[in-house]
Design an enzyme around this catalytic site. Structure first.
Site, mmCIF file in Angstrom:
data_model
loop_
_atom_site.group_PDB
_atom_site.id
_atom_site.type_symbol
_atom_site.label_atom_id
_atom_site.label_comp_id
_atom_site.label_asym_id
_atom_site.label_seq_id
_atom_site.Cartn_x
_atom_site.Cartn_y
_atom_site.Cartn_z
ATOM 1 N N LYS A 85 63.614 54.406 9.686
ATOM 2 C CA LYS A 85 64.000 54.145 8.292
ATOM 3 C C LYS A 85 62.762 53.700 7.537
ATOM 4 C CE LYS A 85 67.079 53.912 5.059
ATOM 5 N NZ LYS A 85 66.061 54.537 4.186
ATOM 6 N N LYS A 109 60.308 44.738 9.763
ATOM 7 C CA LYS A 109 61.232 44.322 8.699
ATOM 8 C C LYS A 109 62.691 44.543 9.101
ATOM 9 C CE LYS A 109 59.955 45.521 4.640
ATOM 10 N NZ LYS A 109 59.649 46.348 3.453
ATOM 11 N N LYS A 121 57.857 55.877 8.045
ATOM 12 C CA LYS A 121 57.289 55.943 6.695
ATOM 13 C C LYS A 121 56.731 57.340 6.483
ATOM 14 C CE LYS A 121 56.735 53.003 3.210
ATOM 15 N NZ LYS A 121 57.712 51.981 2.800
ATOM 16 N N THR A 205 65.348 45.480 -4.002
ATOM 17 C CA THR A 205 64.148 44.835 -3.461
ATOM 18 C C THR A 205 63.759 43.634 -4.305
ATOM 19 O OG1 THR A 205 63.378 46.977 -2.642
ATOM 20 C CG2 THR A 205 61.771 45.203 -2.721
ATOM 21 N N ASN A 236 60.116 48.418 -10.390
ATOM 22 C CA ASN A 236 61.458 47.993 -9.980
ATOM 23 C C ASN A 236 61.452 46.631 -9.297
ATOM 24 O OD1 ASN A 236 62.725 50.258 -10.969
ATOM 25 N ND2 ASN A 236 62.688 51.366 -9.026
ATOM 26 N N SER A 364 69.745 50.070 1.320
ATOM 27 C CA SER A 364 69.682 51.421 1.885
ATOM 28 C C SER A 364 70.601 51.529 3.104
ATOM 29 C CB SER A 364 68.242 51.766 2.288
ATOM 30 O OG SER A 364 67.460 52.100 1.169
#
Length: 431
Positions: A85, A109, A121, A205, A236, A364
């Site tokens: 992810k 994370k 990523k 976030t 954001n 997510s």
């Protein structure tokens, strides 16, 4: 002695811990946490080697009829706890070692917040500002086709990152679905609501950063209302965090983005600034604040400092200038290990990125779950679930930090690495 020689000589140059880039920083962080892993330390090399790295050529026809080639990446760092992810970024400085580090930090994370994901990523080396929307669509679709063999709802789930957004995810989902011959909404997250996206995702976030900051303030007995806040980055993440601080009564006194730095000792009206940037390239020129140099940003005295731009922003060159009580990392890897040591010695309470900016991947996860069940929650439910999970994650890491007498960053890595390596150990090696 034999294992030391084997390990040293088997590492490629870009895995060198002396490299001061993002991957080198990550390797140093793993070395720092290894003494706390006990018997799981025998598996630590697992964390230093990405499971899979894919480099792809992305050829597209530009609007003027010429053919351009871009280099794309998708790295799956670890999938012991679940599918990969992590986001996909479009940036002219994207390179393999950076994507490797970002994937590794996603592993940490996701484990630190206890989500059932591994870390991944992706990125394309492209200056997105120089290309039309149709050109970016062609780049996105070709890239998705090239990495399609390793992504999927149960394999690896991309999401937005720097210079990508819900439209990018819609193109990725559509391309993957066309190649699969069936609509697959769960292949990406951060999608438009019309395609199975989750309410609350855009602000997630930044909201998580704010929640983590509030929890840190409790640890220090510090009130948020009336406090001074510095924010680097006004997208954001930084924009949402700044707005939530502003609405809670804090004074956001200094903000920096790609256009420059603005300052107002009485606090910047964030709602007015958000309206301003809708019609301007960035924050510079905002009439209710004064322009100052980018270097002076770090020297402004505050209670909260929120770096929410790119990695390697706080280094040995500017760490001594910083005058804040709580640093909450909205970006990935904004603080180098050397700067981290300097700030810790100065008594700065650092909330590491792997906790503080986990709000995005948390929502997510909610989106992924909703897509599988085809049952969607309200934005209020999303925000409540997010805030509860973020608070619980912060508290568990804070407890480990107090138990071992270490920083929150080291504690977060202890929690995350233990969870990852426990999964690795009980799964065993195949074949």
């Amino acid at each position: 002695m034999t294992s030391e020689i084997t390990t040293s000589h088997s590492l490629p140059s870009y895995l060198n811990p002396n490299d001061l880039g993002a991957w080198g920083i990550y390797l140093q962080q793993i070395d720092r946490v290894t003494p706390y892993l006990g018997s799981l330390g025998r598996w630590v090399e697992t964390l230093k080697r990405p499971k899979r790295s894919l480099i792809v050529d992305v050829p597209v026809e530009l609007d003027n009829g010429t053919i351009a080639h871009f280099e794309g990446y998708r790295v799956q760092h670890n999938t012991s706890r679940g599918p990969g992810k992590g986001g996909v970024r479009f940036h002219q400085d994207v390179c393999l070692s950076e994507v490797m580090a970002l994937a590794a930090w996603m592993s940490i994370k996701n484990a630190a917040v206890n989500l059932p994901f591994g870390g991944a990523k992706g990125g394309i080396r492209i200056d997105a500002r120089k290309y039309s929307k149709k050109e970016l669509e062609r780049v996105t679709r070709r890239y998705t086709s090239e990495i399609g063999l390793i992504i999927g709802p149960t394999k690896d789930i991309p999401a937005p990152d720097v210079n990508t957004n819900s439209q990018t995810m819609a193109w990725m989902m559509d391309t993957y679905s066309m190649n699969e011959g069936a609509t697959s909404t769960g292949v990406v997250t951060g999608k438009p609501i019309a395609l199975g996206g989750s309410l609350g995702r855009i602000e997630a976030t930044g909201r998580g950063v704010f929640v983590a900051a509030c929890e840190a303030a409790k640890d220090l007995g510090l009130g948020v209302s009336g406090s001074r806040v510095a924010v680097q980055g006004f997208g954001n993440v930084g924009g949402t965090a700044a707005r939530l601080f502003h609405e809670t009564g804090a004074k956001v006194v200094v903000i920096q983005d790609h256009t420059g730095t603005i300052f107002n000792e009485n606090g910047i009206n964030i709602h007015d600034l958000l309206n301003y940037v809708e019609d301007h390239p960035g924050i510079m020129g905002f009439p209710e604040a004064t322009a100052i140099s980018n270097e002076d940003f770090w020297a402004v005295a505050t209670e909260f400092l929120i770096p929410a731009a790119l990695e390697n922003q706080i280094t040995i060159k500017n760490a001594d200038q910083i005058k804040t009580k709580i640093l909450v990392e909205g970006a990935n890897g904004p603080t180098t290990p050397e700067a981290d040591d300097i700030l810790t010695q100065k008594g700065v309470h650092i909330v590491p990125d792997v906790i503080s900016n986990a709000g995005g991947v948390t929502v997510s996860y909610f989106e992924w779950v909703q897509d599988f069940s085809s049952f969607f929650w309200s934005e209020e439910e999303i925000n409540q679930r997010l805030e509860r999970l973020m608070r619980d994650a912060y508290r568990s890491v804070s407890d480990v930090a107090k138990h071992h007498g270490v920083s929150l960053r080291t504690a977060a890595f202890i929690v995350a690495c233990t969870r990852i390596l426990e999964a690795r150990e009980v799964r065993g090696l195949y074949p």
